[in-house]
Design an enzyme around this catalytic site. Structure first.
Site, PDB file in Angstrom:
ATOM      1  N   TRP A  29       0.832  -1.216   0.000  1.00  0.00           N
ATOM      2  CA  TRP A  29       0.000   0.000   0.000  1.00  0.00           C
ATOM      3  C   TRP A  29       0.860   1.257   0.000  1.00  0.00           C
ATOM      4  O   TRP A  29       0.516   2.252  -0.638  1.00  0.00           O
ATOM      5  CB  TRP A  29      -1.014  -0.020   1.148  1.00  0.00           C
ATOM      6  CG  TRP A  29      -1.912  -1.212   1.008  1.00  0.00           C
ATOM      7  CD1 TRP A  29      -1.937  -2.322   1.797  1.00  0.00           C
ATOM      8  CD2 TRP A  29      -2.872  -1.446  -0.045  1.00  0.00           C
ATOM      9  NE1 TRP A  29      -2.850  -3.228   1.306  1.00  0.00           N
ATOM     10  CE2 TRP A  29      -3.432  -2.726   0.193  1.00  0.00           C
ATOM     11  CE3 TRP A  29      -3.298  -0.717  -1.141  1.00  0.00           C
ATOM     12  CZ2 TRP A  29      -4.409  -3.280  -0.645  1.00  0.00           C
ATOM     13  CZ3 TRP A  29      -4.273  -1.267  -1.972  1.00  0.00           C
ATOM     14  CH2 TRP A  29      -4.822  -2.526  -1.730  1.00  0.00           C
ATOM     15  N   ASP A  37      -1.840   6.842   6.208  1.00  0.00           N
ATOM     16  CA  ASP A  37      -2.893   5.951   5.715  1.00  0.00           C
ATOM     17  C   ASP A  37      -3.231   4.987   6.859  1.00  0.00           C
ATOM     18  O   ASP A  37      -2.463   4.076   7.160  1.00  0.00           O
ATOM     19  CB  ASP A  37      -2.375   5.189   4.486  1.00  0.00           C
ATOM     20  CG  ASP A  37      -3.346   4.102   4.017  1.00  0.00           C
ATOM     21  OD1 ASP A  37      -4.438   3.968   4.598  1.00  0.00           O
ATOM     22  OD2 ASP A  37      -2.992   3.379   3.058  1.00  0.00           O
ATOM     23  N   LYS A  49     -12.694  -1.546   6.967  1.00  0.00           N
ATOM     24  CA  LYS A  49     -12.028  -2.525   7.825  1.00  0.00           C
ATOM     25  C   LYS A  49     -12.415  -2.296   9.281  1.00  0.00           C
ATOM     26  O   LYS A  49     -12.885  -3.197   9.965  1.00  0.00           O
ATOM     27  CB  LYS A  49     -10.519  -2.442   7.664  1.00  0.00           C
ATOM     28  CG  LYS A  49     -10.081  -2.753   6.248  1.00  0.00           C
ATOM     29  CD  LYS A  49      -8.652  -2.349   5.999  1.00  0.00           C
ATOM     30  CE  LYS A  49      -8.322  -2.328   4.527  1.00  0.00           C
ATOM     31  NZ  LYS A  49      -8.493  -3.602   3.846  1.00  0.00           N
TER      32      LYS A  49
END
Ligand code: PMP
Length: 361
Positions: free
Chosen positions: A103, A172, A196
């Site tokens: 990511w 993030d 999530k």
């Protein structure tokens, strides 16, 4: 299927049952409006109350001061990979990133479209199994960027890297937002896909320091300017009303559980239960992450052979333990144990893993 399973998927992921039950209750007739939340105008007073509640819950749970704006955006965390550099770049200054996995790399790739990127630290040398200890951002950077939790590798930042006072830190937090108490003041911006830890797919939370909104260059398209959404309190265009409503229900539930510090205690306990099984398995289960970098949210491990991994995932499934396959880029197994996963769910998994080891070692 009448019984709910224990869902260890990495995201979209398990949601708190009380939130789902409330949504079910409200589905056809929200608050005596005679309409579903999905049917409410985003300009209605009913929806406005939901919208404000969701933002206020984020503010309360994370102790976010008035210096920051809370935004509900679309396009997933992946859209923030390019919106961060679009909104925070400064001509002639490098954008500095820490590379701790897939990511981070995706975020770095997008930033390179907008200017010079420096990777100041990386854990790629050891298959992203750790969080670099020594991270030095330069005084000259436009901003610094980290990935708070590496969903695929199962590593997490437990302290916030320092940045020079003029350099905002962007994080993030898609897979660890609200998993533990953090000091929001240490960050310029925090973003997270909701799917999530705080709700369903379809909405991205952004917490951004208000002074940074003034940086946004004029030539950025309207919808891609954070300032556009800030000026209209995330109601510039139609927001993902249902997803925001679900986030409100999930955050309400978190508040009732005692908030972020209470869930942190539970999360530490859940993670410990699983890491203890790994550590006491005499090498049958081999954790991917180095112990000091082990994520509270994604526990990644391998078995002695890929065949045993397939068998373990299959037998787990038959026991109602779903979503244990590791990400395709590293294989093995992964148990995602976000805020909504119960201690009972994790204990059921650890009992299963211990039995599986007994049978197969
Ligand atoms: N960042 C992290 C840490 C992630 O785990 C994910 C999704 N798994 C993303 C970004 C991408 O999120 P989205 O699918 O919302 O674009």
């Amino acid at each position: 299927m009448t019984k709910r399973v224990y869902n260890f998927y990495a995201g979209p992921a398990t949601l708190p049952l009380p939130a789902l039950e409330q949504a079910q209750h409200d589905l056809l007739n929200y608050n005596n409006s005679g309409m579903s939340v999905m049917e409410l105008s985003h300009r209605s007073k009913e929806y406005d109350a939901i919208h404000q509640d969701a933002s206020n819950l984020v503010r309360t749970l994370m102790k976010v001061s008035d210096e920051y704006q809370i935004l509900w955006l679309q396009g997933g965390a992946s859209t923030q990979f390019f919106m961060v550099p679009q909104n925070l770049q400064i001509k002639g200054k490098p954008m500095e990133y820490v590379n701790t996995g897939v990511w981070s790399k995706k975020a770095i790739k997008e930033a390179k479209l907008y200017g010079d990127v420096t990777v100041v630290a990386s854990s790629e040398d050891k298959s992203f199994s750790y969080i670099p200890n020594y991270i030095a951002f330069s005084d000259n950077a436009a901003f610094a960027h980290i990935t708070g939790n590496n969903t695929i590798y199962g590593t997490e930042f437990f302290s916030t890297p320092k940045t020079p006072s003029e350099v905002p830190l962007v994080c993030d937090m898609s897979s660890n937002i609200m998993d533990k108490v953090i000091d929001v003041k240490k960050y310029g911006a925090i973003y997270a896909g909701a799917q999530k830890n705080i709700g369903p797919a379809g909405v991205t939370l952004l917490i951004v320091r208000k002074d940074l909104l003034e940086r946004v260059p004029e030539n950025v398209p309207t919808m891609q300017k954070w300032s556009t959404h800030a000026a209209k309190d995330s109601l510039f265009n139609t927001p993902p009303c249902w997803s925001i409503y679900m986030c409100k229900l999930c955050l309400d539930h978190l508040k009732k559980q005692g908030g972020v510090s209470a869930i942190e205690t539970i999360n530490r306990k859940k993670a410990q239960l699983l890491y203890d099984v790994i550590d006491s398995s005499n090498g049958f289960y081999k954790g991917h992450a180095q112990p000091d970098s082990r994520s509270l949210m994604n526990v990644t491990f391998n078995l002695p052979t890929p065949e045993l991994e397939v068998q373990c995932i299959e037998e787990g499934k038959q026991r109602g333990l779903i979503g244990l396959k590791g990400h395709r880029s590293i294989g093995g197994m992964r148990a995602s144990i976000y805020n909504a996963m119960t201690v009972e769910g994790v204990k059921t998994l650890t009992e299963f893993l211990e039995e599986f080891q007994e049978k197969h070692q």
